[in-house]
Design an enzyme around this catalytic site. Structure first.
Site, PDB file in Angstrom:
ATOM      1  N   TYR A  84      -3.876  -4.300   1.554  1.00 14.07           N
ATOM      2  CA  TYR A  84      -3.076  -4.728   2.711  1.00 14.07           C
ATOM      3  C   TYR A  84      -3.942  -5.753   3.430  1.00 14.07           C
ATOM      4  O   TYR A  84      -4.335  -5.574   4.557  1.00 14.07           O
ATOM      5  CB  TYR A  84      -2.820  -3.478   3.574  1.00 14.07           C
ATOM      6  N   HIS A 103       0.056 -10.910   7.613  1.00 14.21           N
ATOM      7  CA  HIS A 103       1.074  -9.910   7.259  1.00 14.21           C
ATOM      8  C   HIS A 103       0.895  -8.639   8.090  1.00 14.21           C
ATOM      9  O   HIS A 103       1.858  -8.118   8.657  1.00 14.21           O
ATOM     10  CB  HIS A 103       0.985  -9.586   5.764  1.00 14.21           C
ATOM     11  N   GLU A 112       2.620 -11.097  -3.742  1.00 12.47           N
ATOM     12  CA  GLU A 112       1.235 -10.660  -3.888  1.00 12.47           C
ATOM     13  C   GLU A 112       0.647 -11.216  -5.177  1.00 12.47           C
ATOM     14  O   GLU A 112       1.352 -11.730  -6.034  1.00 12.47           O
ATOM     15  CB  GLU A 112       1.151  -9.114  -3.954  1.00 12.47           C
ATOM     16  N   ASP A 167       5.571  -6.734  -5.252  1.00  8.86           N
ATOM     17  CA  ASP A 167       5.566  -5.319  -4.855  1.00  8.86           C
ATOM     18  C   ASP A 167       6.886  -5.010  -4.147  1.00  8.86           C
ATOM     19  O   ASP A 167       6.975  -5.044  -2.922  1.00  8.86           O
ATOM     20  CB  ASP A 167       4.366  -5.064  -3.933  1.00  8.86           C
ATOM     21  N   GLN A 199      10.936   3.185   3.553  1.00  9.57           N
ATOM     22  CA  GLN A 199       9.545   3.098   3.985  1.00  9.57           C
ATOM     23  C   GLN A 199       9.370   3.546   5.437  1.00  9.57           C
ATOM     24  O   GLN A 199       8.477   4.313   5.778  1.00  9.57           O
ATOM     25  CB  GLN A 199       9.058   1.650   3.811  1.00  9.57           C
ATOM     26  N   LYS A 211       8.083   2.323  -2.494  1.00  8.66           N
ATOM     27  CA  LYS A 211       7.297   1.350  -3.244  1.00  8.66           C
ATOM     28  C   LYS A 211       7.246   1.643  -4.744  1.00  8.66           C
ATOM     29  O   LYS A 211       7.030   0.724  -5.533  1.00  8.66           O
ATOM     30  CB  LYS A 211       5.848   1.361  -2.731  1.00  8.66           C
TER      31      LYS A 211
HETATM   32 MN    MN Z   1       2.422  -4.314  -1.013  1.00  9.22          MN
END
Ligand code: MN
Length: 414
Positions: A127, A132, A200, A232, A239, A252
């Site tokens: 992360y 982000h 990503e 991803d 979530q 995920k």
């Molecule tokens: Mn991710």
């Protein structure tokens, strides 16, 4: 470097690249590389004796994954890459003048199906983009304290699921799960309404470390074989309801998509770049004595079932606050053992401006700023029938090394 095979202008697959993947064209899946629009069967080259002198194990390329090849380690895998560059150099006639072998070993990309390049034992998602993490923290918590207190000290990550990582071209069904609207008293069950991508990249571990040992920041890149583009997939409503206290789970693990060609760290070396300044100073085991970031242009595109397509993000890997070297050093600092073929994804790579955000959550700011598609429709998140395409490439001084693309079509929930 010029080659005797045609390399189209702006091809990602120049002689400077020489990535590794697994392809098949009617026969069994086996190791391959790509130059221009040609896929090259490495097993055929080995059987013709063109790798003689490198002492490679027999049948090392005649396998459905690259794990055993990668495990030979960089002195060998780099020598293979250098030998391929030599064989395809303009002045080399060994393969160029052997028509039978050329016909046997070279295929047009359009004839080749690509497969998962490695057997992924374990998968971790970091992360590591400050932009982000700041955007998500601003939306879901508090704009004044968007970053949690640990974020500037730890490359935050979570253990994901390897089984559902799929190769480009594999469609995914819209996942179902539990969600709860803010105003609702109880959760409900159904297809996600907020299906999102995350732009990503991921690295493939190229050298194991034993349980109880650690990999330093300085050593880390020698433990990384190469990189792929990584989508991803995320279900934002699932979530939001499930992630406290232990983090992402079913939002995920229904699917993540990767590009088929692993671009080596050696091919990426000319595109090394500085990381953003790390303030406050990181703990000593995370300190970098040189640049460990890479200047890799990233693009995310939405394509509707009818073929209307739009670029929704242009980002760059160099925005990453935490480098791959720091991620791997942190991952192993407690003695965690990593294995060849393990995959570590970067986390969503958002840049500083809205056109460089790496997820629809951020691009449309939770759906409050929909995107206009060229066919007149709007997107807040991803709809059934849409494909998401991600591309990545490096370019410097007229030299280009790229990843091609990862493409995934979203099918309706089952
Ligand atoms: Mn991710």
């Amino acid at each position: 470097m010029s080659s005797w095979i045609e390399i189209p202008t702006n091809s990602d697959f120049t002689l400077e690249n020489i990535p590794f993947g697994i392809g098949s064209a009617g026969g069994n899946p086996r190791a391959a590389t790509r130059i221009g629009d040609n896929v090259i069967d490495l097993d055929a080259l080995q059987k013709a004796g063109l790798f003689a002198g490198l002492n490679l194990p027999e049948e090392i390329f005649n396998q459905p994954v690259l794990n055993d090849f990668i495990e030979l380690e960089k002195p060998i895998t780099n020598a293979v890459r250098a030998r391929i560059q030599e064989l395809f150099a303009a002045n080399n006639g060994e393969l160029r003048d052997d028509e039978a072998l050329r016909v046997d070993a070279l295929r047009s990309v359009s004839e080749v199906q690509m497969h998962m390049p490695v057997r992924i034992g374990d998968y971790t998602d970091f992360y590591s983009s400050r932009e982000h993490a700041t955007n998500v923290g601003t939306m879901f918590r508090d704009p004044n304290n968007a970053l949690l207190p640990n974020w500037l000290h730890i490359p935050v990550g979570y253990h994901g699921r390897a089984s559902s990582i799929v190769i480009s071209g594999t469609p995914l069904h819209r996942p179902k799960g539990q969600t709860k609207a803010d105003e609702a008293e109880l959760p409900t069950f159904g297809p996600t309404r907020l299906l999102d991508f995350e732009l990503e990249m991921a690295f493939v571990v190229g050298k194991s470390n034993a349980l109880g040992t650690s990999v330093s920041v300085e050593e880390a890149e020698s433990h990384i074989f190469g990189m792929v583009v990584f989508n991803d997939w995320s279900a934002r409503d699932i979530q939001k309801w499930e992630y406290v206290p232990l983090g992402p789970f079913l939002a995920k693990n229904f699917g993540s998509s990767i590009s088929p060609w692993i671009v080596t760290m050696e091919a990426l070396a000319p595109f090394r770049s500085a990381s953003p300044k790390q303030e406050p100073k990181v703990l000593s085991y995370l300190e970098m004595k040189k640049d460990h970031n890479f200047d890799i242009n990233l693009e995310a595109i939405i394509e509707t079932e009818g073929g209307a397509s739009k670029t929704v993000s242009n980002s760059n890997f160099k925005h990453m606050y935490w480098s791959m070297a720091q991620q791997l050093a942190h991952h192993t600092v407690n003695g965690c053992n990593m294995n060849v073929g393990d995959m570590c994804a970067s986390g969503t790579i958002s840049g500083p401006t809205p056109d460089s955000y790496g997820s629809m959550l951020e691009i449309t700011w939770r759906g409050s700023k929909p995107i206009a598609m060229p066919d007149g429709t709007e997107r807040k998140f991803i709809q059934d029938g849409d494909s998401v395409i991600m591309k990545a490439y490096c370019e410097k001084n007229g030299k280009r090394v790229g990843f091609g693309e990862v493409r995934t079509k979203v099918l309706p929930a089952t």
